[in-house]
Scaffold this motif. Structure first.
Motif, PDB file in Angstrom:
ATOM      1  N   GLU A  54       0.829  -1.209   0.000  1.00  0.00           N
ATOM      2  CA  GLU A  54       0.000   0.000   0.000  1.00  0.00           C
ATOM      3  C   GLU A  54       0.860   1.254   0.000  1.00  0.00           C
ATOM      4  O   GLU A  54       0.627   2.204  -0.757  1.00  0.00           O
ATOM      5  CB  GLU A  54      -0.919  -0.008   1.227  1.00  0.00           C
ATOM      6  N   SER A  57       3.000   1.461  -3.351  1.00  0.00           N
ATOM      7  CA  SER A  57       2.209   1.795  -4.536  1.00  0.00           C
ATOM      8  C   SER A  57       1.852   3.274  -4.592  1.00  0.00           C
ATOM      9  O   SER A  57       1.510   3.805  -5.644  1.00  0.00           O
ATOM     10  CB  SER A  57       0.928   0.952  -4.579  1.00  0.00           C
ATOM     11  N   SER A  58       1.948   3.962  -3.442  1.00  0.00           N
ATOM     12  CA  SER A  58       1.682   5.401  -3.411  1.00  0.00           C
ATOM     13  C   SER A  58       2.922   6.208  -3.780  1.00  0.00           C
ATOM     14  O   SER A  58       2.910   7.434  -3.720  1.00  0.00           O
ATOM     15  CB  SER A  58       1.198   5.810  -2.018  1.00  0.00           C
ATOM     16  N   GLU A  60       5.597   6.349  -2.144  1.00  0.00           N
ATOM     17  CA  GLU A  60       6.319   6.768  -0.948  1.00  0.00           C
ATOM     18  C   GLU A  60       7.320   5.688  -0.569  1.00  0.00           C
ATOM     19  O   GLU A  60       7.155   4.528  -0.911  1.00  0.00           O
ATOM     20  CB  GLU A  60       5.346   6.999   0.216  1.00  0.00           C
TER      21      GLU A  60
END
Length: 504
Positions: A54, A57-58, A60
């Motif tokens: 999660e 995938s951003s 970051e």
């Protein structure tokens, strides 16, 4: 009288409501017990990976230290209870040589001893290793309370469950992690034969590398390649490394990777490549130019210092991360090494490797790192670690289309610094010809890996041409010779380097 009774009744009712709201009910007690049970139950690897994915995938950077104690502890449980602690007065206090952090280390060890196992453990029961160069200790932790206590302590730069292997629990991951011993018959359109009988990959011409050889061939520059090692089965990367037009140079092989599940193990399994990836990368950068009819390397007169620092290209696990960090430290201490190439990485940051990269960078090494090669489990990630660090030079691969287009499996993003043409547009199998693992064999290699090794070779050409230059001067020359300079593209950095322009 009726009014008085009504008022009394309302007061009694109100007091009853207040009393009921303050008294613990069976439901409240059960809820509290459930929360306590959940906190004592570790998350599953599937849940842990889902959170990592999660964040990644951003776009970051996933950092373990940003997670809560229960998350870190859960990963520690699934990672042989190994916890790595980077300590120091601040984020830059990582090198023991310039540090006064001994007191911090001793305090942390005392805290672990006081909390772990209800204070029943001796230091020897949990201390796995203390790094010789960096402010790092590796400990074996079983209790959630210990992780909670550590996160509350001052002087911790990072805390990571380095025994946790993300890849082992990612069900969509491909096997092999970049390994292979394959060979291929090269298409005649993919190379040109030059004296005294070597094959020049078509991709080299995209960067004017053959023309640059009139000015420099990498002589006198040491290229350190940290990867899966070097083949013992191809004489051109061993006894015949110094042959033909490639003369007056040397190849050295080392191993820092420990192939063991036991964290206390310290015996490495040697310098030999047991994957195939490392051999391809060393060959792209430095393979000899002779009459054997095999693909030549970019800097065919450079010295090669090969390190088997990892089992495969994914830095997943305690011994892999430690092996790479130790290799970086060793190369950082060598005066003959100017360039370091790392076609390896991970989707999240690794504190120990971050420390080692900064250590080598502070000693004047120019460090190239692969921006990332997509697979079924990382195609959602941007530029991977350590290419994501400002201390490294991030490289990715593009096709030979008449516009910038990443290769079929290459990552791109704002942290990319350079690109290398390494794939025929629309044909993923037509990539860079390279010397193979076995004698008299060649193969095709693609992705950001080969792009990184190619760029490291070009840097060696520039440094050989200007031996008194600093790494900043060499890097600036690479930028100045690239397509987008003085601007930087948001996805492809400064773009493709013109090696001829860079060495002139």
């Amino acid at each position: 009288m009726k009014k008085i009774n009504l008022r009394v009744a309302l007061v009694i009712a109100a007091l009853s409501v207040i009393s009921c709201s303050n008294d613990p009910t069976i439901e409240n007690i059960e809820e509290q017990n459930n929360v306590e049970v959940l906190q004592k139950t570790p998350l599953t690897p599937t849940q842990i990976n889902a959170k990592i994915n999660e964040v990644a995938s951003s776009r970051e950077q996933f950092e373990w230290t940003n997670m809560d104690a229960h998350f870190i502890w859960s990963a520690t449980v699934h990672g042989d209870q190994i916890l790595t602690i980077g300590y120091g007065s601040d984020d830059n206090d990582f090198n023991k040589e310039n540090s006064n952090a001994e007191g911090i280390k001793n305090r942390l060890i005392q805290r672990i001893a006081a909390v772990e196992g209800d204070g029943q453990k001796k230091t020897s029961d949990f201390l796995i290793d203390e790094d010789d160069t960096f402010n790092i200790i590796d400990v074996k932790v079983e209790d959630l309370a210990t992780v909670r206590d550590l996160l509350s302590q001052k002087g911790i730069r990072y805390i990571e469950p380095t025994g946790y292997r993300y890849l082992d629990h990612e069900v969509t991951a491909k096997s092999g992690a970049g390994c292979g011993y394959g060979s291929a018959t090269l298409n005649s359109a993919d190379y040109t034969t030059v004296a005294p009988g070597a094959k020049v990959p078509w991709t080299f011409y995209e960067h004017n590398i053959p023309s640059a050889w009139s000015y420099s061939t990498g002589s006198g520059v040491g290229i350190g390649v940290i990867d899966t090692g070097l083949t013992p089965n191809n004489s051109l990367m061993n006894g015949s490394f110094n042959d033909g037009y490639s003369s007056g140079r040397y190849v050295q092989k080392y191993g820092t990777y420990v192939d063991s599940w036991w964290p206390w193990s310290s015996s490495t399994d040697g310098p030999n490549d047991k994957c195939g990836h490392g051999t391809s990368m060393t060959a792209v950068a430095t393979a000899p130019r002779n009459n054997n009819g095999m693909p030549v390397g970019v800097a065919y007169n450079a010295n090669l210092i090969s390190y088997r620092g990892t089992k495969n290209v994914v830095l997943d696990g305690y011994h892999e991360q430690k092996g790479v960090a130790n290799a970086l430290t060793a190369l950082g201490n060598r005066s003959d090494v100017k360039v370091i190439s790392m076609s390896i990485g991970h989707i999240f940051s690794v504190g120990r490797i971050k420390d080692a990269v900064r250590y080598a960078n502070n000693r004047g090494k120019l460090i190239f790192a692969a921006g990332g090669t997509s697979t079924t489990f990382t195609n959602f990630v941007g530029v991977i670690f350590p290419a994501s660090m400002s201390e490294t030079v991030a490289v990715t691969g593009v096709t030979d289309a008449n516009y910038y287009k990443e290769c079929d499996i290459c990552h791109k993003g704002s942290k990319i610094d350079f690109t290398v043409v390494m794939q025929r547009d629309g044909n993923g199998s037509r990539t860079t010809p390279v010397l193979s693992y076995y004698n008299n064999q060649a193969d095709y290699v693609g992705g950001s890996s080969v792009a990184t090794a190619t760029t490291a070779g070009i840097a060696a050409l520039v440094w050989s041409r200007h031996p008194s230059w600093s790494k900043t001067q060499v890097l600036n020359r690479l930028k100045q010779s690239a397509d987008f300079y003085p601007n930087k593209n948001s996805q492809y950095g400064y773009g493709n380097i013109d090696a001829l322009q860079a060495v002139q």
